[in-house]
Design an enzyme around this catalytic site. Structure first.
Site, PDB file in Angstrom:
ATOM      1  N   GLU A 242     -13.698   8.026  22.336  1.00 33.63           N
ATOM      2  CA  GLU A 242     -13.216   9.605  21.708  1.00 33.63           C
ATOM      3  C   GLU A 242     -12.816  10.450  21.969  1.00 33.63           C
ATOM      4  O   GLU A 242     -14.200  11.044  22.729  1.00 33.63           O
ATOM      5  CB  GLU A 242     -15.310   9.027  20.487  1.00 33.63           C
ATOM      6  CG  GLU A 242     -15.635   7.670  20.043  1.00 33.63           C
ATOM      7  CD  GLU A 242     -14.618   7.203  19.180  1.00 33.63           C
ATOM      8  OE1 GLU A 242     -14.188   7.771  18.433  1.00 33.63           O
ATOM      9  OE2 GLU A 242     -14.944   6.131  18.717  1.00 33.63           O
ATOM     10  N   CYS A 276     -16.850  16.446  15.831  1.00 36.20           N
ATOM     11  CA  CYS A 276     -14.599  16.053  16.465  1.00 36.20           C
ATOM     12  C   CYS A 276     -14.152  15.497  15.012  1.00 36.20           C
ATOM     13  O   CYS A 276     -12.932  15.795  15.341  1.00 36.20           O
ATOM     14  CB  CYS A 276     -15.191  14.350  16.884  1.00 36.20           C
ATOM     15  SG  CYS A 276     -16.423  13.667  15.990  1.00 36.20           S
TER      16      CYS A 276
HETATM   17  P1  NAD Z   1     -16.114  17.129  27.419  1.00 35.89           P
HETATM   18  O1  NAD Z   1     -14.788  16.081  28.190  1.00 35.89           O
HETATM   19  O2  NAD Z   1     -16.084  18.927  28.181  1.00 35.89           O
HETATM   20  O3  NAD Z   1     -17.459  16.657  27.980  1.00 35.89           O
HETATM   21  C1  NAD Z   1     -18.100  14.970  27.666  1.00 35.89           C
HETATM   22  C2  NAD Z   1     -18.944  14.485  28.862  1.00 35.89           C
HETATM   23  O4  NAD Z   1     -18.153  14.099  29.731  1.00 35.89           O
HETATM   24  C3  NAD Z   1     -20.030  15.498  28.799  1.00 35.89           C
HETATM   25  O5  NAD Z   1     -20.814  14.909  29.322  1.00 35.89           O
HETATM   26  C4  NAD Z   1     -19.881  15.989  30.432  1.00 35.89           C
HETATM   27  O6  NAD Z   1     -20.044  15.965  31.544  1.00 35.89           O
HETATM   28  C5  NAD Z   1     -18.986  14.988  30.968  1.00 35.89           C
HETATM   29  N1  NAD Z   1     -17.344  15.060  32.426  1.00 35.89           N
HETATM   30  C6  NAD Z   1     -16.942  15.934  32.776  1.00 35.89           C
HETATM   31  N2  NAD Z   1     -15.899  15.574  33.287  1.00 35.89           N
HETATM   32  C7  NAD Z   1     -15.474  14.288  34.160  1.00 35.89           C
HETATM   33  C8  NAD Z   1     -15.122  13.663  34.297  1.00 35.89           C
HETATM   34  N3  NAD Z   1     -14.252  14.306  34.761  1.00 35.89           N
HETATM   35  N4  NAD Z   1     -15.657  11.928  34.428  1.00 35.89           N
HETATM   36  C9  NAD Z   1     -16.644  11.957  33.447  1.00 35.89           C
HETATM   37  N5  NAD Z   1     -17.500  12.979  32.709  1.00 35.89           N
HETATM   38  C10 NAD Z   1     -17.025  14.174  33.138  1.00 35.89           C
HETATM   39  O7  NAD Z   1     -16.450  17.035  26.622  1.00 35.89           O
HETATM   40  P2  NAD Z   1     -17.093  18.594  25.181  1.00 35.89           P
HETATM   41  O8  NAD Z   1     -17.124  19.948  25.412  1.00 35.89           O
HETATM   42  O9  NAD Z   1     -18.823  18.006  25.986  1.00 35.89           O
HETATM   43  O10 NAD Z   1     -17.016  18.019  24.105  1.00 35.89           O
HETATM   44  C11 NAD Z   1     -16.499  18.523  22.930  1.00 35.89           C
HETATM   45  C12 NAD Z   1     -14.444  17.717  23.241  1.00 35.89           C
HETATM   46  O11 NAD Z   1     -15.509  16.601  22.743  1.00 35.89           O
HETATM   47  C13 NAD Z   1     -14.240  18.200  21.652  1.00 35.89           C
HETATM   48  O12 NAD Z   1     -12.952  17.815  21.980  1.00 35.89           O
HETATM   49  C14 NAD Z   1     -14.433  17.478  21.085  1.00 35.89           C
HETATM   50  O13 NAD Z   1     -13.135  16.775  19.263  1.00 35.89           O
HETATM   51  C15 NAD Z   1     -15.010  16.276  21.368  1.00 35.89           C
HETATM   52  N6  NAD Z   1     -15.722  15.152  21.069  1.00 35.89           N
HETATM   53  C16 NAD Z   1     -14.599  14.080  19.643  1.00 35.89           C
HETATM   54  C17 NAD Z   1     -15.661  13.031  19.686  1.00 35.89           C
HETATM   55  C18 NAD Z   1     -14.923  11.897  19.118  1.00 35.89           C
HETATM   56  O14 NAD Z   1     -15.800  11.285  18.341  1.00 35.89           O
HETATM   57  N7  NAD Z   1     -13.816  11.587  18.946  1.00 35.89           N
HETATM   58  C19 NAD Z   1     -17.035  12.993  18.740  1.00 35.89           C
HETATM   59  C20 NAD Z   1     -17.658  14.255  19.410  1.00 35.89           C
HETATM   60  C21 NAD Z   1     -16.814  15.235  20.289  1.00 35.89           C
END
Ligand code: NAD
Length: 472
Positions: A242, A276
């Site tokens: 997602e 999101c």
């Molecule tokens: P992010 O991708 O920076 O982090 C998300 C998670 O991934 C965190 O727990 C982070 O620690 C972890 N992470 C970071 N690097 C990683 C790696 N290399 N491998 C595995 N995990 C890793 O996202 P964010 O800044 O926390 O959230 C914002 C983004 O999330 C926005 O783009 C938003 O649109 C998206 N989002 C999407 C949905 C949906 O349902 N489509 C819902 C909420 C947020």
């Protein structure tokens, strides 16, 4: 200062790498410390989950339903302190945080009540063919910082309901309410069925590549989702991704501006725009551009910006400094290209990460504020004249999470909405989600769905049982 524990194999444990600070975005000050787990502890959590899976996978549907209902009751019972913790780590106003917790309880109840039945594919005098759905094993949940509690529940509950064991890894910006959630779940399931590990740099990618994990359910940015997908290839993990969105909303001619303005404002600025499926680009027919811009500006100016724990506050801070700076950069870029800031537009001169609700007029496609996901409290207002042209612009770009069409003629609006290239298309509403309606993105917004039966099935593998009956 409060300190927290990870959960591994039913035990509350400290992190072998010490602790890291958790900031309150309303003050920019450290208010708690979170354990920093080691990769050895991640291995322990995976081993505990693997061991627990040997029996949890055979627990009956009735048992799992009963456990989830008990978890839902506990979440509700502890809603007040959990909501306060969410405000402190995430920033949203208390009332919204409370809704997040109560919504999470409702989602848990829904997961409890879901059925996973055997499908009879064929029955003839000579053979019987059945499709069985089986749990996958160890599921890792990786969550972002915007709706930390709710999204963890969306991941964990269907995984448990389907008979999997879980490793939960929250964002290091908002880890505390998820640790609280794991502690609640652990009261009701055998040791190792739920584990929650927290850590900093590199922890997420270690989970992604771990050979003991069978599936990852990931919510976060598209760039990280791509990295998860690369890591998951090592043992062909199942994935639900997602990812980011840049949802367009199209307002058709004749839309009653006063009736839709509040709903459009909420759809764009829910959770300070850090959602999101928030409405992130608003295309308004030129005949109504000024009227809707004025109505939205009035609503924006009524917001009370401040610390979400204070009474009367309706609009909290951005969750972190990096995100605030991203929003500032997009607004600056729009200004430089002739964008007109109708309200907000400047960071507040306080230590917290406050940026009031901001509307920017006279911007268009090709501007970064329109083309890129702002994920924050700013909405670009784009005028259009021709419907086919606006549809093309709404479908431009890589993202395809959601989109909406607003108009007085529902049939016309629906016909246009069905041509949006997005996983979800809404008519006269936006970001409407429910536990029984599958939700997920298309294009670079990810794949797989959450919620509903389709969402539950993502936590299962299939086994086809083909039985040749004894010859009569
Ligand atoms: P992010 O991708 O920076 O982090 C998300 C998670 O991934 C965190 O727990 C982070 O620690 C972890 N992470 C970071 N690097 C990683 C790696 N290399 N491998 C595995 N995990 C890793 O996202 P964010 O800044 O926390 O959230 C914002 C983004 O999330 C926005 O783009 C938003 O649109 C998206 N989002 C999407 C949905 C949906 O349902 N489509 C819902 C909420 C947020």
């Amino acid at each position: 200062m409060d300190s927290y524990k990870m959960l591994i194999d039913g035990r509350q444990v400290d992190g072998e790498n010490g602790v890291f600070d958790v900031l309150n975005p309303a003050t920019a000050a450290v208010f708690a410390q979170c354990p920093s787990g080691s990769l050895a502890q991640l291995d322990q959590a995976v081993k505990a989950a693997q061991a627990a899976f040997k029996t949890w996978r055979y627990s009956s549907h009735a048992q799992r339903q009963e456990r989830l209902l008990a978890i839902a009751a506990d979440i509700e019972h502890e809603a007040e302190p959990l909501a306060r913790l969410i405000v402190q780590e995430q920033g949203k106003p208390l009332e919204l945080a409370f809704s997040e917790v109560m919504g999470a309880a409702a989602w848990t109840r829904y997961a409890a009540g879901q059925e996973l039945s055997v499908e009879l594919v064929e029955e003839t005098p000579t053979q019987r063919v059945e499709l069985h759905r089986k749990p996958l094993g160890v599921v890792a949940s990786i969550t972002p910082w915007n709706w930390p509690f709710m999204i963890a529940v969306w991941h964990i509950m269907p995984a448990l309901r389907a008979g999997n064991c879980v490793i939960s890894k929250p964002s290091s910006l908002t880890p505390l309410s998820t640790l609280g959630l794991a502690a609640i779940i652990a009261r009701h399931v055998p040791h190792g069925v739920i584990n929650c590990v927290t850590g900093e740099q590199g922890f997420g990618s270690a989970i992604t590549a771990h050979p003991g994990i069978q599936k990852i359910v990931f919510t976060g940015s598209t760039a990280t989702g791509q990295s998860v997908m690369r890591g998951a290839a090592s043992n062909l993990k199942r994935l639900t991704l997602e990812l980011g969105g840049n949802d367009a909303g199209i307002v058709l001619p004749g839309t009653p501006v006063d009736e839709v303005a509040e709903a459009i404002f909420q759809a764009a600025f829910l959770n300070m725009g850090q959602t999101c499926a928030a409405l992130k680009r608003l295309y308004i027919h030129e005949s109504q551009y000024q009227a809707l811009a004025d109505a939205l500006t009035q609503i924006a100016k009524r917001q009370v910006v401040g610390n979400g724990l204070e009474a009367g506050v309706t609009f909290g801070p951005v969750q972190n400094l990096e995100q605030l700076q991203w929003v500032e950069a997009l607004v600056a870029d729009a200004r430089a290209l002739g964008g007109r800031v109708l309200c907000g537009g400047e960071r507040l001169p306080t230590p917290g990460f406050f940026f009031p609700p901001t509307l920017v007029a006279d911007v268009t496609d090709g501007h970064r504020l329109v083309d890129e996901e702002q994920f924050g409290p700013v909405l670009p207002l784009i005028a259009y004249r021709d419907i086919e042209d606006v549809l093309r612009r709404a479908n431009g770009g890589d993202m395809g999470l959601g989109g909406s069409v607003w108009g007085p003629d529902v049939e016309q609006a629906q016909a246009l909405a069905s041509r949006l290239e997005s996983g979800v298309a809404w008519v006269n509403c936006h970001a409407q989600i429910q536990p029984n309606t599958p939700f997920g993105g298309s294009k670079m917004s990810g794949f797989g769905v959450e919620f509903g039966l389709e969402g539950l099935l993502e936590f299962t593998g299939q086994q086809l049982l083909f039985v040749r009956k004894a010859q009569q």
